[in-house]
Design a protein around this motif. Sequence first.
Motif, mmCIF file in Angstrom:
data_model
loop_
_atom_site.group_PDB
_atom_site.id
_atom_site.type_symbol
_atom_site.label_atom_id
_atom_site.label_comp_id
_atom_site.label_asym_id
_atom_site.label_seq_id
_atom_site.Cartn_x
_atom_site.Cartn_y
_atom_site.Cartn_z
ATOM 1 N N HIS A 62 0.843 -1.194 0.000
ATOM 2 C CA HIS A 62 0.000 0.000 0.000
ATOM 3 C C HIS A 62 0.880 1.246 0.000
ATOM 4 O O HIS A 62 1.593 1.522 0.958
ATOM 5 N N ALA A 63 0.752 2.017 -1.071
ATOM 6 C CA ALA A 63 1.622 3.175 -1.219
ATOM 7 C C ALA A 63 1.116 4.385 -0.434
ATOM 8 O O ALA A 63 1.896 5.280 -0.113
ATOM 9 N N THR A 64 -0.162 4.426 -0.157
ATOM 10 C CA THR A 64 -0.740 5.595 0.503
ATOM 11 C C THR A 64 -1.000 5.302 1.977
ATOM 12 O O THR A 64 -1.569 4.269 2.316
ATOM 13 N N LEU A 65 -0.587 6.222 2.822
ATOM 14 C CA LEU A 65 -0.714 6.057 4.277
ATOM 15 C C LEU A 65 -1.326 7.324 4.865
ATOM 16 O O LEU A 65 -1.011 8.438 4.428
ATOM 17 N N TYR A 66 -2.188 7.134 5.836
ATOM 18 C CA TYR A 66 -2.917 8.243 6.456
ATOM 19 C C TYR A 66 -2.810 8.153 7.979
ATOM 20 O O TYR A 66 -2.825 7.056 8.544
ATOM 21 N N TRP A 67 -2.765 9.293 8.600
ATOM 22 C CA TRP A 67 -2.921 9.388 10.056
ATOM 23 C C TRP A 67 -4.190 10.178 10.344
ATOM 24 O O TRP A 67 -4.405 11.268 9.802
ATOM 25 N N TYR A 68 -5.012 9.600 11.219
ATOM 26 C CA TYR A 68 -6.232 10.252 11.667
ATOM 27 C C TYR A 68 -6.197 10.425 13.185
ATOM 28 O O TYR A 68 -5.602 9.618 13.897
ATOM 29 N N GLN A 69 -6.887 11.457 13.654
ATOM 30 C CA GLN A 69 -7.098 11.658 15.077
ATOM 31 C C GLN A 69 -8.591 11.499 15.359
ATOM 32 O O GLN A 69 -9.413 12.118 14.680
ATOM 33 N N LEU A 103 -5.292 13.871 9.606
ATOM 34 C CA LEU A 103 -4.172 14.739 9.964
ATOM 35 C C LEU A 103 -3.197 14.899 8.809
ATOM 36 O O LEU A 103 -2.763 16.009 8.481
ATOM 37 N N ILE A 104 -2.817 13.779 8.186
ATOM 38 C CA ILE A 104 -1.802 13.828 7.148
ATOM 39 C C ILE A 104 -1.957 12.617 6.247
ATOM 40 O O ILE A 104 -2.370 11.555 6.681
ATOM 41 N N GLN A 105 -1.623 12.816 4.972
ATOM 42 C CA GLN A 105 -1.693 11.760 3.969
ATOM 43 C C GLN A 105 -0.359 11.699 3.240
ATOM 44 O O GLN A 105 0.146 12.714 2.762
ATOM 45 N N PHE A 106 0.212 10.503 3.169
ATOM 46 C CA PHE A 106 1.453 10.263 2.441
ATOM 47 C C PHE A 106 1.181 9.448 1.187
ATOM 48 O O PHE A 106 0.346 8.542 1.191
ATOM 49 N N GLN A 107 1.902 9.757 0.126
ATOM 50 C CA GLN A 107 1.948 8.899 -1.047
ATOM 51 C C GLN A 107 3.420 8.479 -1.167
ATOM 52 O O GLN A 107 4.282 9.307 -1.450
ATOM 53 N N ASN A 108 3.673 7.185 -0.931
ATOM 54 C CA ASN A 108 5.051 6.699 -0.770
ATOM 55 C C ASN A 108 5.701 7.503 0.367
ATOM 56 O O ASN A 108 5.157 7.524 1.461
ATOM 57 N N ASN A 109 6.798 8.174 0.149
ATOM 58 C CA ASN A 109 7.396 8.923 1.250
ATOM 59 C C ASN A 109 7.169 10.420 1.130
ATOM 60 O O ASN A 109 7.786 11.218 1.847
ATOM 61 N N ASP A 117 -1.188 17.810 4.399
ATOM 62 C CA ASP A 117 -0.993 17.949 5.848
ATOM 63 C C ASP A 117 -1.655 19.227 6.353
ATOM 64 O O ASP A 117 -1.226 19.808 7.348
ATOM 65 N N SER A 118 -2.705 19.640 5.665
ATOM 66 C CA SER A 118 -3.356 20.904 5.998
ATOM 67 C C SER A 118 -4.010 20.904 7.378
ATOM 68 O O SER A 118 -4.206 21.960 7.980
ATOM 69 N N GLN A 119 -4.372 19.722 7.884
ATOM 70 C CA GLN A 119 -5.023 19.641 9.199
ATOM 71 C C GLN A 119 -4.054 19.250 10.309
ATOM 72 O O GLN A 119 -4.478 19.036 11.448
ATOM 73 N N LEU A 120 -2.800 19.167 10.004
ATOM 74 C CA LEU A 120 -1.803 18.777 11.004
ATOM 75 C C LEU A 120 -1.323 20.020 11.765
ATOM 76 O O LEU A 120 -0.812 20.957 11.142
ATOM 77 N N PRO A 121 -1.464 20.049 13.097
ATOM 78 C CA PRO A 121 -0.954 21.198 13.882
ATOM 79 C C PRO A 121 0.570 21.170 13.902
ATOM 80 O O PRO A 121 1.195 20.556 14.759
ATOM 81 N N LYS A 122 1.153 21.845 12.951
ATOM 82 C CA LYS A 122 2.587 21.676 12.707
ATOM 83 C C LYS A 122 3.470 22.265 13.807
ATOM 84 O O LYS A 122 4.680 21.987 13.839
ATOM 85 N N ASP A 123 2.893 23.047 14.685
ATOM 86 C CA ASP A 123 3.717 23.589 15.766
ATOM 87 C C ASP A 123 4.059 22.515 16.793
ATOM 88 O O ASP A 123 5.027 22.645 17.548
ATOM 89 N N ARG A 124 3.278 21.429 16.808
ATOM 90 C CA ARG A 124 3.543 20.382 17.799
ATOM 91 C C ARG A 124 3.522 18.969 17.227
ATOM 92 O O ARG A 124 4.039 18.050 17.826
ATOM 93 N N PHE A 125 2.895 18.792 16.080
ATOM 94 C CA PHE A 125 2.786 17.471 15.450
ATOM 95 C C PHE A 125 3.761 17.373 14.272
ATOM 96 O O PHE A 125 3.920 18.333 13.511
ATOM 97 N N SER A 126 4.371 16.205 14.144
ATOM 98 C CA SER A 126 5.186 15.933 12.963
ATOM 99 C C SER A 126 5.015 14.477 12.570
ATOM 100 O O SER A 126 4.680 13.635 13.405
ATOM 101 N N LEU A 178 -12.181 10.930 2.030
ATOM 102 C CA LEU A 178 -11.424 10.762 3.265
ATOM 103 C C LEU A 178 -12.013 11.460 4.481
ATOM 104 O O LEU A 178 -11.462 11.366 5.560
ATOM 105 N N ILE A 179 -13.133 12.165 4.311
ATOM 106 C CA ILE A 179 -13.671 12.986 5.390
ATOM 107 C C ILE A 179 -14.803 12.249 6.108
ATOM 108 O O ILE A 179 -15.825 11.923 5.505
#
Lengths: 118, 114
Positions: A29-36, A46-52, A57-66, B102-103
């Motif tokens: 699976h090339a696509t990976l997602y993180w949800y809260q 939170l974030i969606q990856f395609q391969n690496n 990552d528009s919903q990822l609070p980048k000041d504290r999440f990576s 995805l939503i």
Amino acid sequence: EAGVAQSPRYKIIEKRQSVAFWCNPISGHATLYWYQQILGQGPKLLIQFQNNGVVDDSQLPKDRFSAERLKGVDSTLKIQPAKLEDSAVYLCASSSPRLGRRQGSPLHFGNGTRLTVT
Amino acid sequence: LAKTTQPISMDSYEGQEVNITCSHNNIATNDYITWYQQFPSQGPRFIIQGYKTKVTNEVASLFIPADRKSSTLSLPRVSLSDTAVYYCLVGPPNYGGSQGNLIFGKGTKLSVKP
């Protein structure tokens, strides 16, 4: 096929501490997602990856999440420093490209990591 | 992406057929409708996906009227183990690398009683 693996299953930390979650997607699976998922609500992407590479990552609070997916397989989501409102279940999902299917591919979820911030 | 509206909760009894309706008035031409099921302490699980008319698999049926502004998930003869939250998602096909279906909304909590 083996499902999406996540660890740890549970984590309790104090506010301002750091924490990391690990995810191993379904093989191929090339696509990976993180949800809260906060209690009583639906999962929030939170974030969606395609391969690496990061797709969204528009919903990822980048000041504290990576998050990273260095070799295009496993992924790690980190919170530093944690806040009380970060208490939630963190779900990882993956999907297969399957470009031959018009409707695309469904998401396959792991069972998540339940984070409690005290 | 199209906004969806579902009932917050539904009650049923074992052996009954359950129909959960999802409203999506601003669905786009290339949007698909996907339903997921989530048990406590587990991640959501894909149930069924459709574009128009009727789709059936071994778990459920999905009915989509011609205007596609709503859809109905039908669970035949539910059992106690069907107690879960059911989510309706509407969006473009989820191909890797694209922002697809995805939503998640708040879902419908189905309680099946003996």
